[in-house]
Design a protein around this motif. Structure first.
Motif, mmCIF file in Angstrom:
data_model
loop_
_atom_site.group_PDB
_atom_site.id
_atom_site.type_symbol
_atom_site.label_atom_id
_atom_site.label_comp_id
_atom_site.label_asym_id
_atom_site.label_seq_id
_atom_site.Cartn_x
_atom_site.Cartn_y
_atom_site.Cartn_z
ATOM 1 N N ILE A 144 -45.641 -9.843 32.576
ATOM 2 C CA ILE A 144 -46.535 -10.510 31.630
ATOM 3 C C ILE A 144 -46.394 -12.014 31.816
ATOM 4 O O ILE A 144 -45.287 -12.544 31.770
ATOM 5 C CB ILE A 144 -46.203 -10.136 30.174
ATOM 6 N N GLU A 145 -47.520 -12.666 32.030
ATOM 7 C CA GLU A 145 -47.522 -14.116 32.166
ATOM 8 C C GLU A 145 -48.847 -14.648 31.632
ATOM 9 O O GLU A 145 -49.917 -14.147 32.010
ATOM 10 C CB GLU A 145 -47.351 -14.524 33.624
ATOM 11 N N ASN A 146 -48.779 -15.637 30.744
ATOM 12 C CA ASN A 146 -49.973 -16.252 30.160
ATOM 13 C C ASN A 146 -50.911 -15.220 29.539
ATOM 14 O O ASN A 146 -52.121 -15.250 29.746
ATOM 15 C CB ASN A 146 -50.725 -17.094 31.194
ATOM 16 N N ARG A 147 -50.330 -14.244 28.827
ATOM 17 C CA ARG A 147 -51.078 -13.193 28.127
ATOM 18 C C ARG A 147 -51.906 -12.323 29.067
ATOM 19 O O ARG A 147 -52.941 -11.777 28.709
ATOM 20 C CB ARG A 147 -51.920 -13.770 27.001
ATOM 21 N N VAL A 148 -51.420 -12.171 30.301
ATOM 22 C CA VAL A 148 -52.013 -11.246 31.259
ATOM 23 C C VAL A 148 -50.930 -10.279 31.711
ATOM 24 O O VAL A 148 -49.859 -10.694 32.149
ATOM 25 C CB VAL A 148 -52.604 -11.983 32.479
ATOM 26 N N ILE A 149 -51.204 -8.989 31.579
ATOM 27 C CA ILE A 149 -50.289 -7.947 32.041
ATOM 28 C C ILE A 149 -50.689 -7.568 33.461
ATOM 29 O O ILE A 149 -51.868 -7.305 33.723
ATOM 30 C CB ILE A 149 -50.360 -6.693 31.149
ATOM 31 N N VAL A 150 -49.714 -7.557 34.355
ATOM 32 C CA VAL A 150 -49.930 -7.038 35.705
ATOM 33 C C VAL A 150 -49.068 -5.794 35.826
ATOM 34 O O VAL A 150 -47.845 -5.863 35.672
ATOM 35 C CB VAL A 150 -49.563 -8.074 36.784
ATOM 36 N N ALA A 151 -49.710 -4.667 36.066
ATOM 37 C CA ALA A 151 -49.005 -3.389 36.153
ATOM 38 C C ALA A 151 -49.225 -2.783 37.533
ATOM 39 O O ALA A 151 -50.370 -2.592 37.948
ATOM 40 C CB ALA A 151 -49.524 -2.435 35.080
ATOM 41 N N LYS A 152 -48.142 -2.487 38.225
ATOM 42 C CA LYS A 152 -48.238 -1.828 39.526
ATOM 43 C C LYS A 152 -48.235 -0.320 39.301
ATOM 44 O O LYS A 152 -47.532 0.187 38.430
ATOM 45 C CB LYS A 152 -47.077 -2.240 40.415
ATOM 46 N N TYR A 153 -49.052 0.364 40.085
ATOM 47 C CA TYR A 153 -49.143 1.818 39.930
ATOM 48 C C TYR A 153 -49.116 2.501 41.290
ATOM 49 O O TYR A 153 -49.378 1.888 42.326
ATOM 50 C CB TYR A 153 -50.412 2.203 39.163
ATOM 51 N N GLN A 154 -48.798 3.791 41.246
ATOM 52 C CA GLN A 154 -48.820 4.655 42.428
ATOM 53 C C GLN A 154 -49.461 5.972 42.032
ATOM 54 O O GLN A 154 -49.235 6.483 40.932
ATOM 55 C CB GLN A 154 -47.412 4.918 42.938
ATOM 56 N N ARG A 155 -50.274 6.502 42.904
ATOM 57 C CA ARG A 155 -50.901 7.823 42.749
ATOM 58 C C ARG A 155 -51.864 7.918 41.565
ATOM 59 O O ARG A 155 -52.098 9.011 41.061
ATOM 60 C CB ARG A 155 -49.835 8.925 42.704
ATOM 61 N N LEU A 156 -52.420 6.796 41.111
ATOM 62 C CA LEU A 156 -53.506 6.851 40.135
ATOM 63 C C LEU A 156 -54.812 6.839 40.920
ATOM 64 O O LEU A 156 -55.008 5.990 41.788
ATOM 65 C CB LEU A 156 -53.474 5.652 39.183
ATOM 66 N N MET A 157 -55.681 7.757 40.624
ATOM 67 C CA MET A 157 -56.907 7.897 41.388
ATOM 68 C C MET A 157 -58.016 7.025 40.813
ATOM 69 O O MET A 157 -57.970 6.626 39.648
ATOM 70 C CB MET A 157 -57.341 9.363 41.412
ATOM 71 N N VAL A 158 -59.020 6.752 41.639
ATOM 72 C CA VAL A 158 -60.162 5.962 41.211
ATOM 73 C C VAL A 158 -60.762 6.606 39.956
ATOM 74 O O VAL A 158 -60.842 7.827 39.844
ATOM 75 C CB VAL A 158 -61.200 5.827 42.345
ATOM 76 N N MET A 167 -47.430 15.107 43.624
ATOM 77 C CA MET A 167 -46.568 14.124 43.002
ATOM 78 C C MET A 167 -47.292 13.515 41.801
ATOM 79 O O MET A 167 -48.487 13.309 41.823
ATOM 80 C CB MET A 167 -46.190 13.046 44.001
ATOM 81 N N LYS A 168 -46.522 13.186 40.806
ATOM 82 C CA LYS A 168 -47.050 12.666 39.550
ATOM 83 C C LYS A 168 -47.358 11.167 39.661
ATOM 84 O O LYS A 168 -46.592 10.414 40.244
ATOM 85 C CB LYS A 168 -46.017 12.904 38.459
ATOM 86 N N PRO A 169 -48.489 10.706 39.079
ATOM 87 C CA PRO A 169 -48.792 9.275 39.051
ATOM 88 C C PRO A 169 -47.722 8.492 38.286
ATOM 89 O O PRO A 169 -47.086 9.015 37.373
ATOM 90 C CB PRO A 169 -50.127 9.211 38.315
ATOM 91 N N VAL A 170 -47.546 7.221 38.679
ATOM 92 C CA VAL A 170 -46.497 6.386 38.097
ATOM 93 C C VAL A 170 -47.048 4.985 37.843
ATOM 94 O O VAL A 170 -47.763 4.440 38.683
ATOM 95 C CB VAL A 170 -45.300 6.280 39.075
ATOM 96 N N ILE A 171 -46.695 4.420 36.688
ATOM 97 C CA ILE A 171 -46.878 2.991 36.435
ATOM 98 C C ILE A 171 -45.482 2.412 36.582
ATOM 99 O O ILE A 171 -44.622 2.615 35.737
ATOM 100 C CB ILE A 171 -47.467 2.722 35.048
ATOM 101 N N SER A 172 -45.260 1.702 37.701
ATOM 102 C CA SER A 172 -43.894 1.400 38.106
ATOM 103 C C SER A 172 -43.326 0.085 37.597
ATOM 104 O O SER A 172 -42.121 -0.027 37.434
ATOM 105 C CB SER A 172 -43.784 1.435 39.630
ATOM 106 N N SER A 173 -44.139 -0.924 37.385
ATOM 107 C CA SER A 173 -43.577 -2.184 36.910
ATOM 108 C C SER A 173 -44.604 -2.955 36.097
ATOM 109 O O SER A 173 -45.808 -2.829 36.310
ATOM 110 C CB SER A 173 -43.071 -3.039 38.071
ATOM 111 N N ILE A 174 -44.092 -3.740 35.159
ATOM 112 C CA ILE A 174 -44.928 -4.526 34.260
ATOM 113 C C ILE A 174 -44.443 -5.968 34.306
ATOM 114 O O ILE A 174 -43.248 -6.225 34.168
ATOM 115 C CB ILE A 174 -44.800 -4.033 32.794
#
Length: 89
Positions: free
Chosen positions: A10-24, A1-8
Motif C-alpha cells: 500500500i502506497e499513497n492509498r493505492v493497493i498493489v496485490a500480486k496474484y497467481q492462477r486468477l483467470m481473466v 492448483m488453487k489461485p493465490v493473492i500472494s502479496s499486498i
C-alpha cells in the motif's frame, strides 16, 4: 492448483496485490475484516489473459483505518482466493 493473492503493498492509498492462477474475469474486492463488509467501490477485475500478475486498487477517501483483506471470486461468483490480513492506516 488453487489461485493465490500472494502479496499486498500500500502506497499513497493505492493497493498493489500480486496474484497467481486468477483467470481473466475474476473479481477482486476489499473486505473489512471486523464486519465482513465488501467495499463495492473497490471492485476490480482481472483483465489479463495471463494467470499471473498484479492488480491496482485505488482506495476511496471513505475507506477508514482498520484491518482488511482482499477476496477474489472466479467468473461464476465462487470464492477463489483470499489475501492475508493487512492494515490500512
Amino acid at each position: 492448483m488453487k489461485p493465490v493473492i500472494s502479496s499486498i503493498e500500500i502506497e499513497n492509498r493505492v493497493i498493489v496485490a500480486k496474484y497467481q492462477r486468477l483467470m481473466v474475469g475474476a473479481k477482486v474486492v476489499l473486505v473489512e475484516k471486523v464486519s465482513g463488509r465488501q467495499l463495492s467501490e473497490t471492485v476490480t477485475r482481472v483483465a489479463s489473459p495471463v494467470p499471473v500478475g498484479a492488480l491496482r486498487i485505488r482506495l476511496p477517501d471513505a475507506v477508514e483505518p482498520g484491518t482488511y483483506f482482499l477476496k477474489a471470486f472466479n467468473g461464476h461468483g465462487e470464492d477463489a482466493a483470499r489475501s492475508a490480513d493487512f492494515e490500512i492506516g
